[in-house]
Design a protein around this motif. Structure first.
Motif, PDB file in Angstrom:
ATOM      1  N   SER A 411       6.966  -9.965  48.527  1.00  0.00           N
ATOM      2  CA  SER A 411       5.996  -9.712  49.647  1.00  0.00           C
ATOM      3  C   SER A 411       7.086  -9.227  50.771  1.00  0.00           C
ATOM      4  N   ALA A 412       8.190  -9.788  50.800  1.00  0.00           N
ATOM      5  CA  ALA A 412       9.052  -9.591  52.080  1.00  0.00           C
ATOM      6  C   ALA A 412      10.122  -8.513  51.631  1.00  0.00           C
ATOM      7  N   TRP A 462       1.044 -12.925  34.223  1.00  0.00           N
ATOM      8  CA  TRP A 462       0.369 -13.306  35.489  1.00  0.00           C
ATOM      9  C   TRP A 462       1.204 -12.665  36.536  1.00  0.00           C
ATOM     10  N   PHE A 463       2.620 -12.975  36.733  1.00  0.00           N
ATOM     11  CA  PHE A 463       3.242 -12.382  37.764  1.00  0.00           C
ATOM     12  C   PHE A 463       3.298 -10.778  37.650  1.00  0.00           C
ATOM     13  N   VAL A 468       2.117  -5.616  40.311  1.00  0.00           N
ATOM     14  CA  VAL A 468       1.369  -4.229  40.019  1.00  0.00           C
ATOM     15  C   VAL A 468       0.483  -4.009  40.941  1.00  0.00           C
ATOM     16  N   LYS A 469      -0.404  -5.152  41.100  1.00  0.00           N
ATOM     17  CA  LYS A 469      -1.451  -4.756  42.325  1.00  0.00           C
ATOM     18  C   LYS A 469      -0.982  -5.159  43.757  1.00  0.00           C
ATOM     19  N   LYS A 470       0.133  -5.644  43.925  1.00  0.00           N
ATOM     20  CA  LYS A 470       0.710  -5.711  45.010  1.00  0.00           C
ATOM     21  C   LYS A 470       1.202  -4.418  45.542  1.00  0.00           C
ATOM     22  N   ARG A 471       1.820  -3.660  44.648  1.00  0.00           N
ATOM     23  CA  ARG A 471       2.421  -2.209  44.815  1.00  0.00           C
ATOM     24  C   ARG A 471       1.242  -1.424  45.281  1.00  0.00           C
TER      25      ARG A 471
END
Length: 472
Positions: A411-412, A462-463, A468-471
């Motif tokens: 995230s960072a 899972w990771f 991918v969703k985070k991007r």
């Protein structure tokens, strides 16, 4: 002795090289106000000198694990050296550093709150229960060991039961009183005793210069029950606190509430873990020497500690060394209860300035610990069973912590590989152990290893999906 010396040097060099790299990844801010300054309450949030915080952190995390765990792990052969070194430098110290620094950044938050922040509300609720149970297990397990050693140093009327009561009364006081009243004053003395023990045994290792197995001679499983207890994963759980330990992440927030500047994070959090790794390595080598001379029939680690210290350091030196060994579990047990109190207080949003509110939390907690302690004292099997449950729970806690740190790093926009690889490895260790261990499901090796690998694959998927969703 060559392998031992090389491993010792790698631990020291690892602090300066890999520790500094981990520090750069996080990016401490020396001028940022810390919780010790912004939330000072005279009980838990109290600014302390950096050297004293290091001493407290070192004793908090250096319980029976780096001594008793290393002694039990030494039965597996020189593979124990490799795990202590690589585990401490690449996993354990990184785990401790980031959990402590993240707690500082988030106002001194306890471990369940931190993991929930990055892994979600469901994980937070699970971790709240799981962590408090582990802390009570630690408190119960770390009473009997030091009480037994103290009973050997005192007259017969001061037996194990007497010392259990004394140690437990100390736990109650250390849990309830402000952190600078007992912990801040006596921990430096305990730390000196523990370091004297480690240095004394280290010097005598070089004085005696025993012929120890070398890594390049192979790393066979030398355990008497090698058929039932494979190196992977049993040894990786046996040597928990001496390599990587979830328990440490429950202790780091307590020191995060006392640190006056983020610049002290590496010497306090990363440095304390490396110091503990050195202690574990010393005891693994000393235990290997003991096993070579006496065979591997002895299963009581306290007997081995007593024999090594008295034979190598003499009567006076042996007593001082054993006091150091006693200090380690005692000073982990009291902070385990204190950490449990803080976790429950955070969960219930209950202020801790008044003694009455602290008692509301502590009384049920101490009653549960007394029940576990009485069960463990019924017979040797009871204690061994609780110890194994503690060891597995401890390592499982490190899995949650490492995954939470990995999510933070992603995230960072920072290098997340430094915790992703340890997280995957410990996921495999804990899931395989649950399947293969006698106190677990006791499944055949093939099925257990297959299950461990499957858990790793699921974790990777899972990771990757989350990333991918985070991007997007």
């Amino acid at each position: 002795m060559y392998s031992f010396t090389i491993c010792l040097l790698i631990l020291i060099i690892g602090y300066f090289i890999y520790g500094r790299y981990a520090e750069r990844v996080f990016g401490p801010d020396a001028v940022r106000a810390t919780p010790a300054l912004t939330k000072a309450d005279g009980v838990d949030y109290i600014p302390l000198p950096a050297w004293k915080i290091f001493m407290i952190q070192f004793l908090n995390i250096a319980g029976l694990g780096p001594i008793f765990g290393a002694i039990m792990g030494a039965k597996f052969g020189t593979a124990s050296y490799v795990w202590i070194v690589l585990g401490s430098v690449l996993a354990g110290a990184v785990h401790d550093y980031f959990s402590g620094m993240l707690s500082i950044r988030h106002g001194g938050e306890s471990l369940p709150e931190l993991t929930g922040r990055y892994l979600g509300m469901t994980t937070k609720q699970i971790m709240r229960v799981f962590t408090v149970v582990l802390m009570i297990l630690v408190g119960a397990v770390f009473v009997a060991g030091p009480a037994g050693l103290l009973a050997k140093l005192t007259p017969d009327y001061m037996d194990v039961t007497f010392w259990i009561v004394v140690v437990f009364i100390y736990y109650i006081l250390a849990t309830l009183l402000p952190v600078d009243k007992i912990i801040g004053k006596i921990y430096p003395v305990f730390a000196i005793a523990l370091l004297f023990m480690a240095v004394g045994v280290l010097v005598m290792l070089y004085v005696h210069h025993p012929v120890l197995p070398e890594l390049w001679e192979g790393m066979p499983n030398l355990h008497p029950d090698a058929l039932d207890l494979p190196v992977f994963p049993i040894m990786f759980v046996s040597i928990a606190c001496g390599a990587v330990s979830g328990f440490h992440a429950t202790q780091s927030p307590m020191m995060a509430r006392c640190m006056k500047s983020e610049k002290y994070g590496r010497p306090v959090f990363y440095g304390a873990m490396i110091t503990e790794g050195i202690v574990a390595l010393i005891w693994a080598a000393a235990a290997t020497c003991f096993y070579q001379e006496n065979g591997m029939g002895e299963n009581n680690a306290s007997v081995i500690v007593d024999a090594i210290t008295k034979n190598w350091l003499g009567t006076i030196g042996g007593i001082l060394a054993i006091l150091g060994v006693i200090a380690a579990p005692v000073t982990s047990g009291d902070t385990a209860f204190r950490s449990a109190r803080l976790i429950v207080a955070d969960f219930m949003d209950m202020e801790q300035k008044s003694v009455r509110r602290r008692l509301y939390i502590c009384i049920p907690m101490f009653l549960a610990a007394i029940g576990l302690l009485l069960y463990s004292l019924q017979d040797a099997a009871g204690f061994d069973r609780i110890w194994r449950y503690f060891a597995w729970s401890n390592q499982t806690l490190s899995v949650f912590t490492l995954w939470a740190i990995t999510v933070y790093l992603v995230s960072a926009g920072k290098n997340y590989w430094i915790t992703l690889i340890p997280a995957l490895f410990m996921t495999c260790v804990c899931s395989t152990y649950l399947c293969i261990a006698p106190e677990g499901f006791g499944l055949p090796r093939l099925i257990s290893y297959g299950t461990g690998l499957l858990c790793v694959v699921v974790a990777i998927v899972w990771f990757a999906t989350w990333k991918v969703k985070k991007r997007k």
